[in-house]
Motif scaffolding. Structure first.
Motif, PDB file in Angstrom:
ATOM      1  N   VAL A  39       0.680  -0.712  -0.038  1.00  0.00           N
ATOM      2  CA  VAL A  39       0.086   0.261  -0.268  1.00  0.00           C
ATOM      3  C   VAL A  39       0.688   1.681   0.083  1.00  0.00           C
ATOM      4  N   PHE A  40       0.666   1.868  -0.958  1.00  0.00           N
ATOM      5  CA  PHE A  40       1.595   3.376  -1.289  1.00  0.00           C
ATOM      6  C   PHE A  40       0.843   4.524  -0.379  1.00  0.00           C
ATOM      7  N   GLU A  41       0.984   5.193   0.308  1.00  0.00           N
ATOM      8  CA  GLU A  41       0.399   6.022   1.248  1.00  0.00           C
ATOM      9  C   GLU A  41       0.902   7.298   0.308  1.00  0.00           C
ATOM     10  N   LEU A  42       0.106   8.017   0.631  1.00  0.00           N
ATOM     11  CA  LEU A  42       0.819  10.292  -0.816  1.00  0.00           C
ATOM     12  C   LEU A  42       0.352  11.124   0.607  1.00  0.00           C
ATOM     13  N   PHE A  43       0.878  11.619   0.908  1.00  0.00           N
ATOM     14  CA  PHE A  43       0.164  12.703   2.200  1.00  0.00           C
ATOM     15  C   PHE A  43       1.058  13.406   2.116  1.00  0.00           C
ATOM     16  N   LYS A  44       0.794  14.751   0.685  1.00  0.00           N
ATOM     17  CA  LYS A  44       1.580  15.582   0.324  1.00  0.00           C
ATOM     18  C   LYS A  44       0.902  17.000   0.476  1.00  0.00           C
ATOM     19  N   LEU A  45       1.018  17.967   0.807  1.00  0.00           N
ATOM     20  CA  LEU A  45       0.328  19.388   1.470  1.00  0.00           C
ATOM     21  C   LEU A  45       0.558  20.416   0.080  1.00  0.00           C
ATOM     22  N   ASP A  46       1.643  19.626  -0.702  1.00  0.00           N
ATOM     23  CA  ASP A  46       1.352  20.648  -1.832  1.00  0.00           C
ATOM     24  C   ASP A  46       0.977  19.878  -3.278  1.00  0.00           C
ATOM     25  N   VAL A  47      -0.149  20.428  -3.943  1.00  0.00           N
ATOM     26  CA  VAL A  47      -1.184  19.780  -4.981  1.00  0.00           C
ATOM     27  C   VAL A  47      -0.519  19.388  -5.908  1.00  0.00           C
ATOM     28  N   GLU A  48      -0.172  20.230  -6.512  1.00  0.00           N
ATOM     29  CA  GLU A  48       1.100  19.813  -7.570  1.00  0.00           C
ATOM     30  C   GLU A  48       2.026  18.485  -7.476  1.00  0.00           C
ATOM     31  N   GLU A  49       2.566  18.351  -5.688  1.00  0.00           N
ATOM     32  CA  GLU A  49       3.457  16.878  -5.855  1.00  0.00           C
ATOM     33  C   GLU A  49       2.667  16.143  -6.548  1.00  0.00           C
ATOM     34  N   VAL A  50       1.381  15.943  -6.766  1.00  0.00           N
ATOM     35  CA  VAL A  50       0.754  14.468  -7.419  1.00  0.00           C
ATOM     36  C   VAL A  50       1.350  14.397  -8.759  1.00  0.00           C
ATOM     37  N   ARG A  51       1.880  15.276  -9.499  1.00  0.00           N
ATOM     38  CA  ARG A  51       2.724  15.010 -11.154  1.00  0.00           C
ATOM     39  C   ARG A  51       3.912  14.527 -10.605  1.00  0.00           C
ATOM     40  N   SER A  52       4.373  14.247  -9.960  1.00  0.00           N
ATOM     41  CA  SER A  52       5.682  13.463  -9.591  1.00  0.00           C
ATOM     42  C   SER A  52       5.444  11.913  -8.740  1.00  0.00           C
ATOM     43  N   LEU A  53       4.218  12.221  -7.775  1.00  0.00           N
ATOM     44  CA  LEU A  53       3.597  11.470  -7.070  1.00  0.00           C
ATOM     45  C   LEU A  53       3.125   9.932  -8.134  1.00  0.00           C
ATOM     46  N   ILE A  54       2.096  10.200  -8.728  1.00  0.00           N
ATOM     47  CA  ILE A  54       1.348   9.332  -9.566  1.00  0.00           C
ATOM     48  C   ILE A  54       2.662   8.947 -10.667  1.00  0.00           C
ATOM     49  N   PRO A  55       3.204   9.412 -11.695  1.00  0.00           N
ATOM     50  CA  PRO A  55       3.780   8.093 -12.264  1.00  0.00           C
ATOM     51  C   PRO A  55       5.490   7.844 -11.759  1.00  0.00           C
ATOM     52  N   GLN A  56       5.346   7.985  -9.970  1.00  0.00           N
ATOM     53  CA  GLN A  56       6.100   6.901  -9.404  1.00  0.00           C
ATOM     54  C   GLN A  56       5.332   5.931  -8.650  1.00  0.00           C
ATOM     55  N   VAL A  57       4.391   6.506  -8.184  1.00  0.00           N
ATOM     56  CA  VAL A  57       3.564   5.112  -8.321  1.00  0.00           C
ATOM     57  C   VAL A  57       3.860   4.208  -9.269  1.00  0.00           C
ATOM     58  N   ALA A  58       3.143   4.434 -11.064  1.00  0.00           N
ATOM     59  CA  ALA A  58       3.190   3.573 -11.955  1.00  0.00           C
ATOM     60  C   ALA A  58       4.421   3.560 -12.102  1.00  0.00           C
ATOM     61  N   ASP A  59       5.643   4.028 -12.010  1.00  0.00           N
ATOM     62  CA  ASP A  59       7.134   3.015 -12.095  1.00  0.00           C
ATOM     63  C   ASP A  59       6.899   1.442 -11.243  1.00  0.00           C
ATOM     64  N   HIS A  60       6.647   2.230  -9.405  1.00  0.00           N
ATOM     65  CA  HIS A  60       6.623   1.677  -8.867  1.00  0.00           C
ATOM     66  C   HIS A  60       6.424  -0.120  -8.908  1.00  0.00           C
ATOM     67  N   VAL A  61       5.332  -0.149  -9.417  1.00  0.00           N
ATOM     68  CA  VAL A  61       4.215  -1.357  -9.347  1.00  0.00           C
ATOM     69  C   VAL A  61       4.691  -2.015 -10.592  1.00  0.00           C
ATOM     70  N   GLU A  62       4.990  -1.094 -11.841  1.00  0.00           N
ATOM     71  CA  GLU A  62       5.499  -1.630 -12.295  1.00  0.00           C
ATOM     72  C   GLU A  62       7.111  -3.066 -12.593  1.00  0.00           C
ATOM     73  N   THR A  63       8.127  -2.334 -11.205  1.00  0.00           N
ATOM     74  CA  THR A  63       8.908  -2.558 -11.266  1.00  0.00           C
ATOM     75  C   THR A  63       8.460  -3.893  -9.982  1.00  0.00           C
ATOM     76  N   LEU A  64       7.255  -3.495  -9.324  1.00  0.00           N
ATOM     77  CA  LEU A  64       7.153  -4.663  -8.250  1.00  0.00           C
ATOM     78  C   LEU A  64       6.955  -6.150  -8.773  1.00  0.00           C
ATOM     79  N   ARG A  65       5.871  -5.965  -9.593  1.00  0.00           N
ATOM     80  CA  ARG A  65       5.367  -6.778 -10.672  1.00  0.00           C
ATOM     81  C   ARG A  65       5.914  -7.167 -11.450  1.00  0.00           C
ATOM     82  N   ALA A  66       6.840  -6.789 -11.818  1.00  0.00           N
ATOM     83  CA  ALA A  66       8.184  -7.705 -12.573  1.00  0.00           C
ATOM     84  C   ALA A  66       8.573  -8.683 -10.821  1.00  0.00           C
TER      85      ALA A  66
END
Length: 155
Positions: A39-66
């Motif tokens: 489970v990935f926990e996202l907790f940021k104070l800046d709404v703009e950080e989502v622009r890097s968080l979601i791609p990071q999650v997608a990359d991590h999911v791919e790596t984990l599932r590999a």
């Protein structure tokens, strides 16, 4: 502003109280066998950080599932980044919404938004698209996953 900072502090304390320590991706990948899930926990104070968080999650999911095919993965958002996930912000954050739809659709990732934090921000459950599950409490949702053997990764 003070109310928002207080709300963020309360949620951070709730998330930290009694929760298991977060692991990093390398530690999970080094395991001989997979955890029950991640489970990935996202907790940021800046709404703009989502622009890097979601791609990071997608990359991590791919790596984990590999490494661990079929590994269950969930994401819980309970900070200001969830403001970008509202239906009305889909135009401003089109790439993020597209990526979340791919994660929840073809990648079979559960995506949750904290209803309590959203409510404090004046955002109703109905303001989120159908591919985002609004839960009563983000910290409790994370604890529920941990109780099921999921490993938390804090981004």
């Amino acid at each position: 502003m003070t109310r928002r900072l207080l709300a963020a502090l309360v949620l951070w304390i709730a998330a930290a109280a009694g929760a298991q320590a977060a692991e990093d991706l390398a530690t999970i990948l080094a395991r001989a066998s997979p955890p029950a899930g991640v489970v990935f926990e996202l907790f940021k104070l800046d709404v703009e950080e989502v622009r890097s968080l979601i791609p990071q999650v997608a990359d991590h999911v791919e790596t984990l599932r590999a490494r661990f095919p079929g590994l269950p993965v969930a994401v819980v958002s309970h900070g200001n980044e969830l403001r970008a996930l509202q239906r009305k912000r889909a135009g401003d954050f089109a790439q993020i919404h597209d990526q979340v739809q791919r994660l929840t659709g073809t990648a079979d990732v559960e995506m949750h938004a904290c209803g309590t934090y959203a409510g404090w921000q004046g955002i109703a459950a109905e303001d989120f698209p159908d591919y985002i599950d609004v839960v009563p409490s983000g910290p409790q949702q994370i604890r529920d996953y941990e109780e099921r053997g999921y490993v938390k990764v804090r981004l």
